[in-house]
Every structure is written in structure tokens, then in C-alpha cells.
Enzyme design. Sequence first.
Site, mmCIF file in Angstrom:
data_model
loop_
_atom_site.group_PDB
_atom_site.id
_atom_site.type_symbol
_atom_site.label_atom_id
_atom_site.label_comp_id
_atom_site.label_asym_id
_atom_site.label_seq_id
_atom_site.Cartn_x
_atom_site.Cartn_y
_atom_site.Cartn_z
ATOM 1 N N HIS A 5 18.258 33.556 11.542
ATOM 2 C CA HIS A 5 17.319 32.551 11.043
ATOM 3 C C HIS A 5 16.267 32.234 12.104
ATOM 4 O O HIS A 5 16.533 32.270 13.302
ATOM 5 C CB HIS A 5 18.047 31.288 10.577
ATOM 6 C CG HIS A 5 18.785 30.530 11.634
ATOM 7 N ND1 HIS A 5 18.173 29.615 12.473
ATOM 8 C CD2 HIS A 5 20.091 30.533 11.994
ATOM 9 C CE1 HIS A 5 19.064 29.078 13.279
ATOM 10 N NE2 HIS A 5 20.243 29.626 13.021
ATOM 11 N N ASP B 259 14.304 29.366 12.059
ATOM 12 C CA ASP B 259 14.028 27.937 12.243
ATOM 13 C C ASP B 259 14.929 27.353 13.317
ATOM 14 O O ASP B 259 15.962 27.937 13.689
ATOM 15 C CB ASP B 259 14.210 27.165 10.935
ATOM 16 C CG ASP B 259 15.640 27.225 10.397
ATOM 17 O OD1 ASP B 259 16.288 28.303 10.533
ATOM 18 O OD2 ASP B 259 16.117 26.213 9.845
ATOM 19 N N GLU C 81 17.684 27.661 7.683
ATOM 20 C CA GLU C 81 19.138 27.665 7.857
ATOM 21 C C GLU C 81 19.656 26.324 8.343
ATOM 22 O O GLU C 81 20.807 25.959 8.060
ATOM 23 C CB GLU C 81 19.528 28.768 8.849
ATOM 24 C CG GLU C 81 21.017 29.058 8.919
ATOM 25 C CD GLU C 81 21.783 28.213 9.934
ATOM 26 O OE1 GLU C 81 23.022 28.252 9.931
ATOM 27 O OE2 GLU C 81 21.129 27.515 10.745
ATOM 28 N N GLU C 82 18.830 25.587 9.085
ATOM 29 C CA GLU C 82 19.294 24.353 9.723
ATOM 30 C C GLU C 82 19.209 23.131 8.808
ATOM 31 O O GLU C 82 19.443 22.006 9.247
ATOM 32 C CB GLU C 82 18.475 24.079 10.995
ATOM 33 C CG GLU C 82 18.583 25.161 12.069
ATOM 34 C CD GLU C 82 19.938 25.189 12.757
ATOM 35 O OE1 GLU C 82 20.848 24.459 12.330
ATOM 36 O OE2 GLU C 82 20.070 25.949 13.729
ATOM 37 N N GLU D 23 24.078 35.027 15.273
ATOM 38 C CA GLU D 23 24.324 33.661 15.743
ATOM 39 C C GLU D 23 24.916 33.721 17.152
ATOM 40 O O GLU D 23 25.532 34.728 17.537
ATOM 41 C CB GLU D 23 25.293 32.948 14.796
ATOM 42 C CG GLU D 23 24.703 32.579 13.452
ATOM 43 C CD GLU D 23 23.915 31.275 13.485
ATOM 44 O OE1 GLU D 23 23.702 30.727 14.592
ATOM 45 O OE2 GLU D 23 23.513 30.814 12.403
ATOM 46 N N HIS E 282 21.963 23.262 19.509
ATOM 47 C CA HIS E 282 21.402 21.956 19.150
ATOM 48 C C HIS E 282 21.366 20.971 20.310
ATOM 49 O O HIS E 282 20.907 19.844 20.138
ATOM 50 C CB HIS E 282 22.141 21.315 17.969
ATOM 51 C CG HIS E 282 22.112 22.141 16.720
ATOM 52 N ND1 HIS E 282 22.654 21.730 15.534
ATOM 53 C CD2 HIS E 282 21.619 23.379 16.463
ATOM 54 C CE1 HIS E 282 22.496 22.656 14.603
ATOM 55 N NE2 HIS E 282 21.864 23.677 15.165
#
Length: 362
Positions: free
Chosen positions: A77, A79, A136-137, A165, A339
Amino acid sequence: MTSAPSTVPVLDLSADITTLTAAVCDIESVSHDEARICDAIEAALRPLAHLEVTRIGNSLVARTSLGRPERVVLAGHIDTVPLTTDPVNLPTRLEGDELVGRGTVDMKGGVAVQLKVAAEVTEPSRDLTFVFYEGEEVDSQYNGLRLIQEARPELLEADFAVLLEPTAAEVEGGCKGTLRALVTTRGVAAHSARPWKGHNAIHDAGEVLARLTAYETRTVTVDGLEYREALNATGITGGIAGNVIPDRCVVTVNYRYAPDLSEEQAAEHVREVFDGFEVEVVDNAAGARPGLDLPAAKAFVDALGATVTAKEGWTDVARFAALGVPAVNFGPGDPNLAHHDDERCPVDQLVAAEAALLRWLA
């Protein structure tokens, strides 16, 4: 007056993996704002003669069509979660042997590895599908993989998939399912000075919590990997005022279940655990088996020579599993730093991930 069109950022696919990762990260792409990075990736991939590029929204699919007996998907992803100003996590910077900045872990390091492989492997041992997807987030309705599946499902057909990932450049097979349920107790409201006139719903929730405390989790072996389940309260609400006996209490429960269970089986298990209570399943996403017994998966693990463990969270490998495509997680970056405001990825993991995929595919 018409505003001048924005310039498409340039991604140099001949740059080393660290430089390319920094360039990808420095194109801000918080969820719902992926157009510029999608433009940049599209501009970098369109000139590559060995790839057929399709854009759906702000997601891209690039494919080889060489008639190989197997097809493999590499997906990531594009984003990120929102940026911060304290600390400032863009632009990226090198600190010692680590690349620091938003997305270095989750998961633009993996996206950069995809781009390097896409540019360098023109005659792969297997046909390749590269997926760079948005959303995705955030809520799954915006997930680019889901949108591609709805619009052009044939673009995701494959024998095996690798989701890049962060896994610290090790292999994490499959993923656990995740279920969220609301367990509700009912009472009768009354003045707190005269509680015998009512019935306290919060007190009844003690039994819900007692069952959770006494619950014995399963550890399940699936395709040779051990998945440790978890069932926990993640929230509790009840009461309307400090002088009112509450007539309703809701305990939010999260069940992380091994990929040997279907969504329906997981939901039924939660209802059995809280038999006698009102249970509403409000979210449920099945896990994914790693499929390590399949030839493509075996070849991947053998080529990497990496440690293989179970993925203890949920990732989009589950979307591939739902399509009948076994999948694993493999990418640079410590997933425990995803994150974080201080996201950082060791350069040697970027290098190792790129080398491993080139070794496998070239």
C-alpha cells in the site's frame, strides 16, 4: 485564472534502495491523498516495456505476460498514517545506519523494494504482478485491493502473493482473523439513592469480564506455523449520570483467531463463550492460511533462507486468501515501529529485502 498543473514527482528507479525509499517516503501520501505518489509510480513504470500498467483510482497494477507456468503478486500500500510536527517525521533523513521518517517502516520501504524489482527483473522466473494500492490505513471501503478486486478481479489472479508489509526482512506466514463484538447486559434504571428499585447493568458485566479472565486461549498449528489466539475486552461503556443506576452496559470484545477458523466459526465461538448474554458481532475479517506446503511458497522460503513465523496480526494477505491465493508477509522494517512518530528502518533490511526478492525471481 487557471492554476498551473502540479509537477509529477520523479522517482529514479536506478537509484540505490535507500535513496529510492527516501524519495518515495518524501512524497506525502496520507490516506485519501495518494494521487501524487500514484502519479509518480505510474510515470516511473509506464516506460518499462516488459510491464503492462493499469490504473484504477489511485492504485496501480503492473504485470508481465511472459507465459511462465506460475504467477506471483508483489503487493504494497502507498498510503501512510498522518504526519506529525513534533517530532517532524518528513522529510526522511539518515541517522547512523537507519532511515528515519514517516513510511520508512509502514510501508514505503516495501514499496521501494517492489519498484526496484519491477525495474530490474525484466526476465523473471515467474510472471509477476506488482500492486501498488491506496487506502489501506483507513476503513476497508477505501482499500485499493478491494476496489481492484471489484473492478478487475482478473488482475489479481496468481499462484502466490507476497505482501511487503514490515517483518524485519523475515517471513511471516498468513495472518490471524479479527472479530469485534459487543456484549451487552441489561438492567433497570433507578435513583442511585434507592438502587433496590432498579438493577445495575454494569455490575452484571462483571460476569462478562470474569469469563474473559478465565478464558484459555488456543495455540494452533496451521501449515507448520503456530498462531496464538487472543480474546480480550477492549472497551466498556455504561451509565448516563452519576446518580442513576445504569440500565445498560456494553463490553467491546476483540477476538484474534487462528486461520483454521472461518468467520462464521469464530463468531459462533464468541457467542458460546458469552452464552446467556446479548452478543452482536459488528466486525469480522477472516485470517489467511500461509500455504507453505505449496510449491511457490516453498520456493520462496528456500530462496530467502529466512526464519518463518506466524503473522500474529491481520493484514491484506487475507484478501488474497479469500481469492484462493496463498500469501505471506515479507518486507523491511520492524512492525513494532509501524505508526510510531519516530518510524525508522535499518538500511541493511532494505538491502536484504531487495536482494532476497531478486535472488528468488531472477
